[in-house]
Design a protein around this motif. Structure first.
Motif, PDB file in Angstrom:
ATOM      1  N   GLY A   4      -3.633  51.266 -57.124  1.00 48.97           N
ATOM      2  CA  GLY A   4      -3.612  49.833 -57.370  1.00 48.97           C
ATOM      3  C   GLY A   4      -2.619  49.029 -56.546  1.00 48.97           C
ATOM      4  O   GLY A   4      -2.128  47.998 -57.004  1.00 48.97           O
ATOM      5  N   VAL A   5      -2.327  49.501 -55.338  1.00 44.28           N
ATOM      6  CA  VAL A   5      -1.469  48.727 -54.434  1.00 44.28           C
ATOM      7  C   VAL A   5      -2.171  48.629 -53.082  1.00 44.28           C
ATOM      8  O   VAL A   5      -3.218  49.245 -52.857  1.00 44.28           O
ATOM      9  CB  VAL A   5      -0.078  49.383 -54.264  1.00 44.28           C
ATOM     10  N   SER A   6      -1.605  47.854 -52.164  1.00 47.09           N
ATOM     11  CA  SER A   6      -2.216  47.688 -50.850  1.00 47.09           C
ATOM     12  C   SER A   6      -1.770  48.792 -49.897  1.00 47.09           C
ATOM     13  O   SER A   6      -0.726  49.431 -50.101  1.00 47.09           O
ATOM     14  CB  SER A   6      -1.837  46.325 -50.260  1.00 47.09           C
ATOM     15  N   VAL A   7      -2.563  48.998 -48.853  1.00 48.77           N
ATOM     16  CA  VAL A   7      -2.194  49.956 -47.803  1.00 48.77           C
ATOM     17  C   VAL A   7      -0.887  49.518 -47.151  1.00 48.77           C
ATOM     18  O   VAL A   7      -0.025  50.347 -46.838  1.00 48.77           O
ATOM     19  CB  VAL A   7      -3.321  50.053 -46.757  1.00 48.77           C
ATOM     20  N   ASP A   8      -0.712  48.200 -46.961  1.00 41.57           N
ATOM     21  CA  ASP A   8       0.526  47.682 -46.357  1.00 41.57           C
ATOM     22  C   ASP A   8       1.745  48.066 -47.188  1.00 41.57           C
ATOM     23  O   ASP A   8       2.800  48.409 -46.643  1.00 41.57           O
ATOM     24  CB  ASP A   8       0.449  46.156 -46.228  1.00 41.57           C
ATOM     25  N   THR A   9       1.596  48.016 -48.514  1.00 44.41           N
ATOM     26  CA  THR A   9       2.719  48.378 -49.392  1.00 44.41           C
ATOM     27  C   THR A   9       3.099  49.834 -49.221  1.00 44.41           C
ATOM     28  O   THR A   9       4.282  50.178 -49.107  1.00 44.41           O
ATOM     29  CB  THR A   9       2.350  48.100 -50.865  1.00 44.41           C
ATOM     30  N   ILE A  10       2.102  50.720 -49.216  1.00 43.56           N
ATOM     31  CA  ILE A  10       2.377  52.154 -49.037  1.00 43.56           C
ATOM     32  C   ILE A  10       3.034  52.407 -47.688  1.00 43.56           C
ATOM     33  O   ILE A  10       3.998  53.174 -47.590  1.00 43.56           O
ATOM     34  CB  ILE A  10       1.082  52.971 -49.181  1.00 43.56           C
ATOM     35  N   ARG A  60       4.807  50.304 -45.881  1.00 48.85           N
ATOM     36  CA  ARG A  60       6.170  49.757 -45.885  1.00 48.85           C
ATOM     37  C   ARG A  60       7.143  50.664 -46.636  1.00 48.85           C
ATOM     38  O   ARG A  60       8.256  50.905 -46.173  1.00 48.85           O
ATOM     39  CB  ARG A  60       6.161  48.356 -46.509  1.00 48.85           C
ATOM     40  N   LEU A  61       6.724  51.183 -47.781  1.00 54.62           N
ATOM     41  CA  LEU A  61       7.616  52.000 -48.604  1.00 54.62           C
ATOM     42  C   LEU A  61       7.875  53.382 -48.009  1.00 54.62           C
ATOM     43  O   LEU A  61       8.886  54.007 -48.306  1.00 54.62           O
ATOM     44  CB  LEU A  61       7.030  52.163 -50.010  1.00 54.62           C
ATOM     45  N   ASN A  62       6.935  53.859 -47.174  1.00 55.36           N
ATOM     46  CA  ASN A  62       7.055  55.219 -46.639  1.00 55.36           C
ATOM     47  C   ASN A  62       7.286  55.276 -45.136  1.00 55.36           C
ATOM     48  O   ASN A  62       7.401  56.370 -44.567  1.00 55.36           O
ATOM     49  CB  ASN A  62       5.787  56.012 -46.971  1.00 55.36           C
ATOM     50  N   GLY A  63       7.357  54.101 -44.494  1.00 54.33           N
ATOM     51  CA  GLY A  63       7.558  54.086 -43.047  1.00 54.33           C
ATOM     52  C   GLY A  63       6.351  54.581 -42.277  1.00 54.33           C
ATOM     53  O   GLY A  63       6.495  55.126 -41.176  1.00 54.33           O
ATOM     54  N   PHE A  64       5.139  54.399 -42.841  1.00 54.79           N
ATOM     55  CA  PHE A  64       3.913  54.856 -42.199  1.00 54.79           C
ATOM     56  C   PHE A  64       3.330  53.762 -41.308  1.00 54.79           C
ATOM     57  O   PHE A  64       3.584  52.569 -41.498  1.00 54.79           O
ATOM     58  CB  PHE A  64       2.847  55.215 -43.240  1.00 54.79           C
ATOM     59  N   ARG A  65       2.501  54.200 -40.361  1.00 55.10           N
ATOM     60  CA  ARG A  65       1.585  53.299 -39.683  1.00 55.10           C
ATOM     61  C   ARG A  65       0.230  53.389 -40.394  1.00 55.10           C
ATOM     62  O   ARG A  65      -0.030  54.347 -41.109  1.00 55.10           O
ATOM     63  CB  ARG A  65       1.428  53.683 -38.209  1.00 55.10           C
ATOM     64  N   LYS A  66      -0.618  52.408 -40.167  1.00 55.07           N
ATOM     65  CA  LYS A  66      -1.912  52.412 -40.850  1.00 55.07           C
ATOM     66  C   LYS A  66      -2.810  53.552 -40.384  1.00 55.07           C
ATOM     67  O   LYS A  66      -3.814  53.863 -41.029  1.00 55.07           O
ATOM     68  CB  LYS A  66      -2.623  51.070 -40.653  1.00 55.07           C
ATOM     69  N   THR A  67      -2.436  54.172 -39.273  1.00 55.07           N
ATOM     70  CA  THR A  67      -3.206  55.312 -38.751  1.00 55.07           C
ATOM     71  C   THR A  67      -2.671  56.647 -39.265  1.00 55.07           C
ATOM     72  O   THR A  67      -3.155  57.701 -38.861  1.00 55.07           O
ATOM     73  CB  THR A  67      -3.166  55.311 -37.211  1.00 55.07           C
TER      74      THR A  67
END
Length: 322
Positions: A295-301, A303-310
């Motif tokens: 129930g959160v956005s991909v951007d949130t995940i 940001r919180l984990n230092g990930f890129r969308k890829t």
């Protein structure tokens, strides 16, 4: 003659080389062995640390596994012999200090929670961080009610609400408003029916919450199957129903005023607490499917984990989503 001599020297050299090779290999293995042992020890420590972190961050997974649905309010399963319930990062669901009905036998049937005096429209808040499993109406029972599963293993139920402010599968934080006090369903006056369940089994909320003092009973509560009945009776005597009679607003809410007039210090602290909530990646999941599930956005995940969308997800990864 010279050729024979050279061949003899070559044969002797090859013979010594053949004999020496196992010795050199053994030396290499001997030198490598401590490295392997250190690597194995380091790996064991990391695995142990990972398991400990996973248990701390999401102990509910031990109890419920993948059993998540929005079909039933509660379904009792086997209780563990013991289970440590983390009560930190809490928020009292209401600032009301008045309990009007105890947990246990009432009118010939079992009352599975506590009834706390609230007025229609008073703000009701999530007791701990977690995920909303049920938002529904039940005419002959809870009325408008909400069920939240928390990362500490408990599920809390909030009944007789006049309005629900959250939706199913929504992630909420401790102290977040989830509903308004009411008098819906099987109810004879405005109040909050509050339940705490472990593995679907109702436990006395007085084991965990002291409504009179607006506090929890400790940082942890060690549930022990063998002692539960005794502990529940003691909790009712110490923190159960208030004396009969009418109550003034000051008696109900203390000096903090009505719950929707001002937030208490506990609410503000709970809302601002740096609690982190984590998710264990399952096989075949992606950032998009995980974001939808929690129930959160991909951007949130990201940001919180230092990930890129890829970022590629691997089964077993632990990622933060709150």
């Amino acid at each position: 003659m010279a050729i024979r001599k050279k061949l003899s020297i070559l044969a002797i050299t090859l013979l010594f080389g053949a004999v020496a090779t196992p010795v050199v290999a053994q030396d290499l293995l001997a030198r490598q062995a401590p490295v392997d042992r250190r690597a194995k020890k380091l790996d064991s420590i990391e695995v142990k640390s990972f398991i400990e972190r996973e248990n701390i961050q999401s102990p509910a997974a031990q109890l419920y596994g993948d059993d998540w649905n929005n079909q039933y309010a509660h379904r009792a399963t086997a209780l563990p012999d013991s289970f440590d319930i983390n009560l930190r990062h809490f928020c009292m669901p209401t600032p009301s200090r008045v309990i009007t009905s105890n947990f246990g036998s009432r009118w010939g049937r079992q009352h599975k929670g506590l009834d706390i005096k609230v007025y229609i429209g008073d703000t009701i808040r999530a007791a701990f961080s977690g995920k909303v499993r049920i938002v529904r109406y039940e005419a002959g029972g809870y009325g408008n009610y909400i069920v939240i599963r928390h990362t500490n293993g408990l599920e809390t139920i909030y009944g007789h609400l006049s309005k629900q402010l959250v939706s199913e599968n929504q992630t909420v934080r401790a102290g977040e408003p989830i509903g308004l006090g009411g008098n819906t369903g099987r109810s004879t006056g405005s109040h909050l029916h509050f339940e705490t369940r472990l593995c679907g089994v109702a436990l006395n909320p007085a084991l965990f919450f002291d409504f009179r003092n607006q506090d929890v009973t400790g940082d942890h509560y060690l549930f022990t199957l063998a002692r539960y009945e005794h502990d529940s009776e003691v909790a009712t005597r110490e923190r159960g129903k208030n004396d009969e009679g009418g109550y003034t607003r000051d008696q109900i809410y203390g000096k903090v005023g009505r719950s929707n007039d001002a937030e208490t210090a506990d609410v503000r602290a709970a809302m601002n607490a740096p609690e982190r909530v984590y998710y264990k990646v399952q096989n075949g999941e992606t950032l998009a499917t995980i974001a939808k599930k929690v129930g959160v956005s991909v951007d949130t995940i990201c940001r919180l984990n230092g990930f890129r969308k890829t970022q590629k997800m691997r089964a077993g990864m632990i990622i933060r989503y709150v």
